[in-house]
Design a protein around this motif. Structure first.
Motif, mmCIF file in Angstrom:
data_model
loop_
_atom_site.group_PDB
_atom_site.id
_atom_site.type_symbol
_atom_site.label_atom_id
_atom_site.label_comp_id
_atom_site.label_asym_id
_atom_site.label_seq_id
_atom_site.Cartn_x
_atom_site.Cartn_y
_atom_site.Cartn_z
ATOM 1 N N GLN A 32 -9.698 5.524 16.506
ATOM 2 C CA GLN A 32 -9.393 6.935 16.750
ATOM 3 C C GLN A 32 -8.295 7.417 15.816
ATOM 4 N N LEU A 33 -7.311 6.548 15.576
ATOM 5 C CA LEU A 33 -6.236 6.906 14.652
ATOM 6 C C LEU A 33 -6.764 7.071 13.245
ATOM 7 N N VAL A 34 -7.665 6.177 12.834
ATOM 8 C CA VAL A 34 -8.268 6.289 11.515
ATOM 9 C C VAL A 34 -9.013 7.600 11.386
ATOM 10 N N LYS A 35 -9.740 7.961 12.440
ATOM 11 C CA LYS A 35 -10.508 9.200 12.415
ATOM 12 C C LYS A 35 -9.597 10.403 12.250
ATOM 13 N N ALA A 36 -8.379 10.293 12.782
ATOM 14 C CA ALA A 36 -7.471 11.440 12.759
ATOM 15 C C ALA A 36 -6.693 11.567 11.465
ATOM 16 N N SER A 37 -6.685 10.536 10.635
ATOM 17 C CA SER A 37 -5.828 10.540 9.463
ATOM 18 C C SER A 37 -6.629 10.391 8.180
ATOM 19 N N PRO A 38 -6.643 11.403 7.322
ATOM 20 C CA PRO A 38 -7.379 11.311 6.055
ATOM 21 C C PRO A 38 -6.909 10.152 5.189
ATOM 22 N N ILE A 39 -5.594 9.910 5.144
ATOM 23 C CA ILE A 39 -5.076 8.834 4.312
ATOM 24 C C ILE A 39 -5.543 7.489 4.835
ATOM 25 N N GLN A 40 -5.506 7.294 6.156
ATOM 26 C CA GLN A 40 -5.943 6.012 6.686
ATOM 27 C C GLN A 40 -7.436 5.811 6.479
ATOM 28 N N ARG A 41 -8.219 6.891 6.401
ATOM 29 C CA ARG A 41 -9.639 6.739 6.103
ATOM 30 C C ARG A 41 -9.819 6.187 4.696
ATOM 31 N N VAL A 42 -8.939 6.607 3.786
ATOM 32 C CA VAL A 42 -9.003 6.066 2.423
ATOM 33 C C VAL A 42 -8.602 4.602 2.429
ATOM 34 N N VAL A 43 -7.599 4.248 3.248
ATOM 35 C CA VAL A 43 -7.080 2.888 3.276
ATOM 36 C C VAL A 43 -8.189 1.874 3.478
ATOM 37 N N GLU A 325 3.335 0.037 6.055
ATOM 38 C CA GLU A 325 4.416 1.023 6.101
ATOM 39 C C GLU A 325 4.454 1.864 4.830
ATOM 40 N N ALA A 326 4.114 1.265 3.713
ATOM 41 C CA ALA A 326 4.052 2.024 2.461
ATOM 42 C C ALA A 326 2.974 3.098 2.545
ATOM 43 N N ILE A 327 1.798 2.714 2.974
ATOM 44 C CA ILE A 327 0.672 3.646 3.037
ATOM 45 C C ILE A 327 0.944 4.779 4.021
ATOM 46 N N GLN A 328 1.660 4.484 5.083
ATOM 47 C CA GLN A 328 1.982 5.523 6.054
ATOM 48 C C GLN A 328 2.837 6.634 5.443
ATOM 49 N N GLN A 329 3.594 6.313 4.393
ATOM 50 C CA GLN A 329 4.397 7.344 3.720
ATOM 51 C C GLN A 329 3.521 8.364 3.000
ATOM 52 N N ALA A 335 -5.794 13.618 0.564
ATOM 53 C CA ALA A 335 -6.342 12.257 0.577
ATOM 54 C C ALA A 335 -6.889 11.831 -0.781
ATOM 55 N N ALA A 336 -7.567 12.748 -1.472
ATOM 56 C CA ALA A 336 -8.149 12.405 -2.769
ATOM 57 C C ALA A 336 -7.058 12.106 -3.794
ATOM 58 N N LYS A 337 -5.991 12.910 -3.786
ATOM 59 C CA LYS A 337 -4.902 12.684 -4.736
ATOM 60 C C LYS A 337 -4.100 11.426 -4.395
ATOM 61 N N ALA A 338 -4.044 11.096 -3.107
ATOM 62 C CA ALA A 338 -3.290 9.917 -2.682
ATOM 63 C C ALA A 338 -4.079 8.628 -2.845
ATOM 64 N N ALA A 339 -5.391 8.739 -3.028
ATOM 65 C CA ALA A 339 -6.244 7.548 -3.076
ATOM 66 C C ALA A 339 -5.784 6.491 -4.086
ATOM 67 N N PRO A 340 -5.376 6.869 -5.313
ATOM 68 C CA PRO A 340 -4.909 5.835 -6.245
ATOM 69 C C PRO A 340 -3.696 5.054 -5.734
ATOM 70 N N LEU A 341 -2.737 5.750 -5.106
ATOM 71 C CA LEU A 341 -1.554 5.063 -4.599
ATOM 72 C C LEU A 341 -1.895 4.190 -3.394
ATOM 73 N N ALA A 345 -1.489 0.119 -3.499
ATOM 74 C CA ALA A 345 -0.760 -0.603 -2.458
ATOM 75 C C ALA A 345 -1.606 -1.735 -1.906
ATOM 76 N N LYS A 346 -2.874 -1.456 -1.629
ATOM 77 C CA LYS A 346 -3.770 -2.486 -1.120
ATOM 78 C C LYS A 346 -3.988 -3.596 -2.152
ATOM 79 N N TYR A 347 -4.112 -3.202 -3.396
ATOM 80 C CA TYR A 347 -4.287 -4.189 -4.461
ATOM 81 C C TYR A 347 -3.085 -5.121 -4.542
ATOM 82 N N ILE A 348 -1.880 -4.541 -4.499
ATOM 83 C CA ILE A 348 -0.662 -5.335 -4.564
ATOM 84 C C ILE A 348 -0.603 -6.312 -3.396
ATOM 85 N N GLY A 349 -1.034 -5.853 -2.230
ATOM 86 C CA GLY A 349 -0.975 -6.696 -1.043
ATOM 87 C C GLY A 349 -1.995 -7.800 -0.996
#
Length: 353
Positions: A32-43, A325-329, A335-341, A345-349
């Motif tokens: 449900q949280l993923v559904k509510a957050s565009p950034i987390q959908r990208v994650v 915590e990084a992605i939450q920032q 969402a589209a502009k944030a997708a590279p960052l 972050a996921k790549y680094i992790g």
């Protein structure tokens, strides 16, 4: 409630070829949280291990293509910024390490941050190149016999093995100083006060308040028992500081306001610390061939690392939490502009080298 990263969970039947679906490892509340957050959908759509493992799907972010494109842009700019000229040996040495390949993570972060805040990548390209120059200097110097004494870097002999310690030291010095000149000379379409801020930010990250400080404490901590606070200081200064500067300088060059800069500073500090935690893990889990540098170096000199203090599994949990915590920032950004960052972050992790 915090969304937990699913990529390290075992028994996840919906993971395929490095792709993690939105339902993978998430309970109903988390979905449900993923559904509510565009950034987390990208994650949960982006790569979770390496650029090569991204599974292309309609509407997903193509991390592999993005990194290839950014690497080409940065490599071309670096080649033009540091041409071969007299004295031949100095420039050969500089170019040998600067153009040796690598993932170009720091320049990619710089350019992505610039675009996130509405800037054009050309505004941040000199700063992005400067990040790679400073990073390359740190690798050349770090490999020296008086430092980490390493024979291989990025899969080939280290700079001092090819050109000697004297030239390696001097080529590193030349790259460091030229980084600041390049920002000042090559940055176009950015106000003078912002260019000055970029220079100050990089200077702080690469000097006695950043990279050098971390390196000194790291050297002095060899063959000693140090606690988590000292280890965190080393990692934040030696590694995270330049990653932080990469993101922050890109945001400054792109015209970001103070609140946005601080959000991105928190993002970058977390991924920077995660980067080094993962480095500690890879040092004891990967081979020299996989890493492109000598494996188990930390064990050889009895360095304190996250796995040594916390164990492998707890270290992985620390890295996971830092990436989360990084992605939450990045929540609140397009969402589209944030997708590279997010993808970076996921790549680094979850990188493997």
């Amino acid at each position: 409630m915090q969304l937990q990263l699913p990529a390290r969970q075992a028994g996840c039947s919906t993971r395929r070829r490095g792709h993690v679906t939105r339902s993978c490892g998430l309970n109903p509340k988390q979905r449900q949280l993923v559904k509510a957050s565009p950034i987390q959908r990208v994650v949960v759509r982006v790569a979770t291990a390496t650029a090569e493992q991204v599974e292309l799907k309609p509407g997903s972010f193509d991390f592999n293509l993005y990194m290839v494109d950014r690497a080409k842009m940065v490599n071309k700019a670096l080649d033009e910024a540091v041409p071969q000229k007299y004295p031949d040996t100095l420039y050969e040495s500089m170019r040998y390490s600067l153009l040796a390949g690598g993932k170009r993570v720091r320049p990619a972060l710089c350019l992505a941050a610039c675009e996130l805040v509405g800037g054009d990548v050309t505004a941040a390209l000199p700063a992005a190149c400067a990040m790679e120059m400073v990073h390359t200097m740190s690798l050349i110097h770090d490999d020296l016999p008086s430092m980490d004494n390493d024979d291989f870097r990025r899969g080939r002999p280290t700079n001092h093995k090819v050109y000697g310690e004297d030239i390696a030291i001097l080529s590193g010095d030349a790259l460091l100083t030229f980084a600041f000149e390049h920002i000042a000379r090559a940055t176009k379409g950015v106000s003078a006060d912002r260019v000055l801020r970029v220079i100050i930010e990089l200077g702080r990250a690469s000097g006695a308040e950043g990279l050098v400080a971390g390196q000194v404490v790291d050297i002095q901590s060899e063959n000693k028992s140090v606690g988590l606070d000292v280890l965190k200081y080393i990692h934040i200064h030696k590694t995270a500081a330049l990653l932080e500067a990469s993101v922050v300088c890109g945001a400054i060059a792109g015209g970001a306001d103070e609140a946005t800069i601080e959000k991105l500073r928190k993002y970058s500090r977390n991924i920077g610390l995660a980067f080094q935690v993962i480095d500690d893990i890879l040092d004891v889990t990967q081979t020299t061939e996989q890493l492109g540098k000598t494996a188990a170096k930390d064990l050889a000199v009895n360095k304190t690392t996250y796995p040594k203090l916390l164990g492998l599994e707890k270290s992985k949990e620390v890295a996971d939490q830092l990436i989360l915590e990084a992605i939450q920032q990045l929540d609140g950004f397009d969402a589209a502009k944030a997708a590279p960052l997010v993808a970076l972050a996921k790549y680094i992790g979850y990188r493997q080298n």
